[in-house]
Write a protein that holds these residues in place. Sequence first.
Motif, PDB file in Angstrom:
ATOM      1  N   THR A   1      -5.852 -23.357   4.124  1.00  0.00           N
ATOM      2  CA  THR A   1      -6.640 -22.603   3.146  1.00  0.00           C
ATOM      3  C   THR A   1      -5.765 -21.946   2.091  1.00  0.00           C
ATOM      4  O   THR A   1      -6.105 -21.931   0.913  1.00  0.00           O
ATOM      5  N   TYR A   2      -4.613 -21.407   2.511  1.00  0.00           N
ATOM      6  CA  TYR A   2      -3.826 -20.553   1.630  1.00  0.00           C
ATOM      7  C   TYR A   2      -2.505 -21.142   1.142  1.00  0.00           C
ATOM      8  O   TYR A   2      -1.849 -20.535   0.306  1.00  0.00           O
ATOM      9  N   ASN A   3      -2.080 -22.307   1.643  1.00  0.00           N
ATOM     10  CA  ASN A   3      -0.712 -22.763   1.340  1.00  0.00           C
ATOM     11  C   ASN A   3      -0.453 -22.996  -0.151  1.00  0.00           C
ATOM     12  O   ASN A   3       0.557 -22.551  -0.681  1.00  0.00           O
TER      13      ASN A   3
ATOM     14  N   ILE B   1       2.298  -6.899  -6.985  1.00  0.00           N
ATOM     15  CA  ILE B   1       1.003  -6.739  -6.313  1.00  0.00           C
ATOM     16  C   ILE B   1      -0.127  -7.218  -7.218  1.00  0.00           C
ATOM     17  O   ILE B   1      -1.071  -7.865  -6.769  1.00  0.00           O
ATOM     18  N   THR B   2      -0.041  -6.918  -8.493  1.00  0.00           N
ATOM     19  CA  THR B   2      -1.068  -7.327  -9.444  1.00  0.00           C
ATOM     20  C   THR B   2      -1.166  -8.849  -9.531  1.00  0.00           C
ATOM     21  O   THR B   2      -2.271  -9.405  -9.551  1.00  0.00           O
ATOM     22  N   ILE B   3      -0.047  -9.520  -9.578  1.00  0.00           N
ATOM     23  CA  ILE B   3      -0.041 -10.986  -9.620  1.00  0.00           C
ATOM     24  C   ILE B   3      -0.697 -11.542  -8.365  1.00  0.00           C
ATOM     25  O   ILE B   3      -1.533 -12.456  -8.440  1.00  0.00           O
ATOM     26  N   ILE B   4      -0.335 -11.000  -7.229  1.00  0.00           N
ATOM     27  CA  ILE B   4      -0.944 -11.462  -5.973  1.00  0.00           C
ATOM     28  C   ILE B   4      -2.449 -11.218  -5.999  1.00  0.00           C
ATOM     29  O   ILE B   4      -3.242 -12.107  -5.680  1.00  0.00           O
ATOM     30  N   ALA B   5      -2.851 -10.020  -6.401  1.00  0.00           N
ATOM     31  CA  ALA B   5      -4.275  -9.670  -6.418  1.00  0.00           C
ATOM     32  C   ALA B   5      -5.066 -10.575  -7.348  1.00  0.00           C
ATOM     33  O   ALA B   5      -6.098 -11.137  -6.950  1.00  0.00           O
ATOM     34  N   PHE B   6      -4.602 -10.744  -8.575  1.00  0.00           N
ATOM     35  CA  PHE B   6      -5.329 -11.583  -9.525  1.00  0.00           C
ATOM     36  C   PHE B   6      -5.308 -13.055  -9.112  1.00  0.00           C
ATOM     37  O   PHE B   6      -6.279 -13.773  -9.336  1.00  0.00           O
ATOM     38  N   SER B   7      -4.221 -13.514  -8.512  1.00  0.00           N
ATOM     39  CA  SER B   7      -4.150 -14.903  -8.053  1.00  0.00           C
ATOM     40  C   SER B   7      -5.222 -15.181  -7.004  1.00  0.00           C
ATOM     41  O   SER B   7      -5.946 -16.178  -7.083  1.00  0.00           O
ATOM     42  N   TYR B   8      -5.320 -14.307  -6.025  1.00  0.00           N
ATOM     43  CA  TYR B   8      -6.308 -14.500  -4.965  1.00  0.00           C
ATOM     44  C   TYR B   8      -7.721 -14.293  -5.483  1.00  0.00           C
ATOM     45  O   TYR B   8      -8.641 -15.033  -5.144  1.00  0.00           O
ATOM     46  N   TRP B   9      -7.907 -13.293  -6.324  1.00  0.00           N
ATOM     47  CA  TRP B   9      -9.237 -13.014  -6.862  1.00  0.00           C
ATOM     48  C   TRP B   9      -9.752 -14.191  -7.691  1.00  0.00           C
ATOM     49  O   TRP B   9     -10.879 -14.649  -7.506  1.00  0.00           O
ATOM     50  N   LEU B  10      -8.917 -14.696  -8.606  1.00  0.00           N
ATOM     51  CA  LEU B  10      -9.346 -15.799  -9.469  1.00  0.00           C
ATOM     52  C   LEU B  10      -9.476 -17.123  -8.708  1.00  0.00           C
ATOM     53  O   LEU B  10     -10.140 -18.044  -9.183  1.00  0.00           O
TER      54      LEU B  10
ATOM     55  N   GLY C   1     -10.986 -17.257  -5.935  1.00  0.00           N
ATOM     56  CA  GLY C   1     -12.230 -17.150  -5.183  1.00  0.00           C
ATOM     57  C   GLY C   1     -12.152 -16.294  -3.932  1.00  0.00           C
ATOM     58  O   GLY C   1     -13.154 -16.119  -3.241  1.00  0.00           O
ATOM     59  N   PHE C   2     -10.992 -15.761  -3.637  1.00  0.00           N
ATOM     60  CA  PHE C   2     -10.838 -14.874  -2.488  1.00  0.00           C
ATOM     61  C   PHE C   2     -11.017 -13.431  -2.974  1.00  0.00           C
ATOM     62  O   PHE C   2     -10.060 -12.673  -3.127  1.00  0.00           O
ATOM     63  N   LYS C   3     -12.282 -13.100  -3.245  1.00  0.00           N
ATOM     64  CA  LYS C   3     -12.616 -11.831  -3.911  1.00  0.00           C
ATOM     65  C   LYS C   3     -12.196 -10.603  -3.109  1.00  0.00           C
ATOM     66  O   LYS C   3     -11.681  -9.643  -3.672  1.00  0.00           O
ATOM     67  N   LYS C   4     -12.417 -10.619  -1.788  1.00  0.00           N
ATOM     68  CA  LYS C   4     -12.090  -9.438  -0.982  1.00  0.00           C
ATOM     69  C   LYS C   4     -10.588  -9.164  -1.003  1.00  0.00           C
ATOM     70  O   LYS C   4     -10.169  -8.011  -1.171  1.00  0.00           O
ATOM     71  N   ILE C   5      -9.780 -10.202  -0.851  1.00  0.00           N
ATOM     72  CA  ILE C   5      -8.327 -10.021  -0.903  1.00  0.00           C
ATOM     73  C   ILE C   5      -7.921  -9.565  -2.304  1.00  0.00           C
ATOM     74  O   ILE C   5      -7.082  -8.678  -2.464  1.00  0.00           O
TER      75      ILE C   5
END
Length: 187
Positions: free
Chosen positions: A53-55, A110-119, A121-125
């Motif tokens: 899922t995450y690789n 942290i911002t890069i990680i957050a926006f990467s996961y959010w965009l 489709g992993f909204k909660k992360i």
Amino acid sequence: MIFESLNIYLFDCINSIATQSPVLDRIAIFTAHDLNTVFICFLLFLLVLKWKTYNFLFAKTLLIVLLSLILSDLAEIFYHHPRPFEIGLGHQLIGHGPSSSFPSQHTLTITIIAFSYWLAGFKKIGVFGIFVGMVVGLSRIYVGVHFPFDIIGSFIIGLMLVVSVNYIVKELTVRIRKITSVSAYDA
């Protein structure tokens, strides 16, 4: 000049609380220094649990973070913004060298990680990561090593990097698919 005055004013509003509560100081030092590591360890744990899922997302995010490190070093060559303690402002609760204040690499990561996961489709992360980024950013101001505009700039740069890399990866994927489909058709 008005932006610099506003930046200093906002810094004073946040940093002036430092040294008034030993408990709050310890929490701020932890969040400014170690919360990034905790969040990244959480993502590594997710990666191990759900590799398929995450690789790709993890690898792409890591690439963007490394790109941000390079860009931050290049930015410092052309634009050096002193840290608050370098110009005699506020209370400094953690040690830090006199490198450029802009952008905050802790917040940017942290911002890069957050926006990467959010965009992706992993909204909660993503939302949790944005919250962690805000906490880390505020604590970096509280401990006296960054100005507020360093943190805001990190959020803007982080979003721009993620959107740009996502666009480039999407375009490359489309082009590679076209090339391989034409090659398969010719064979």
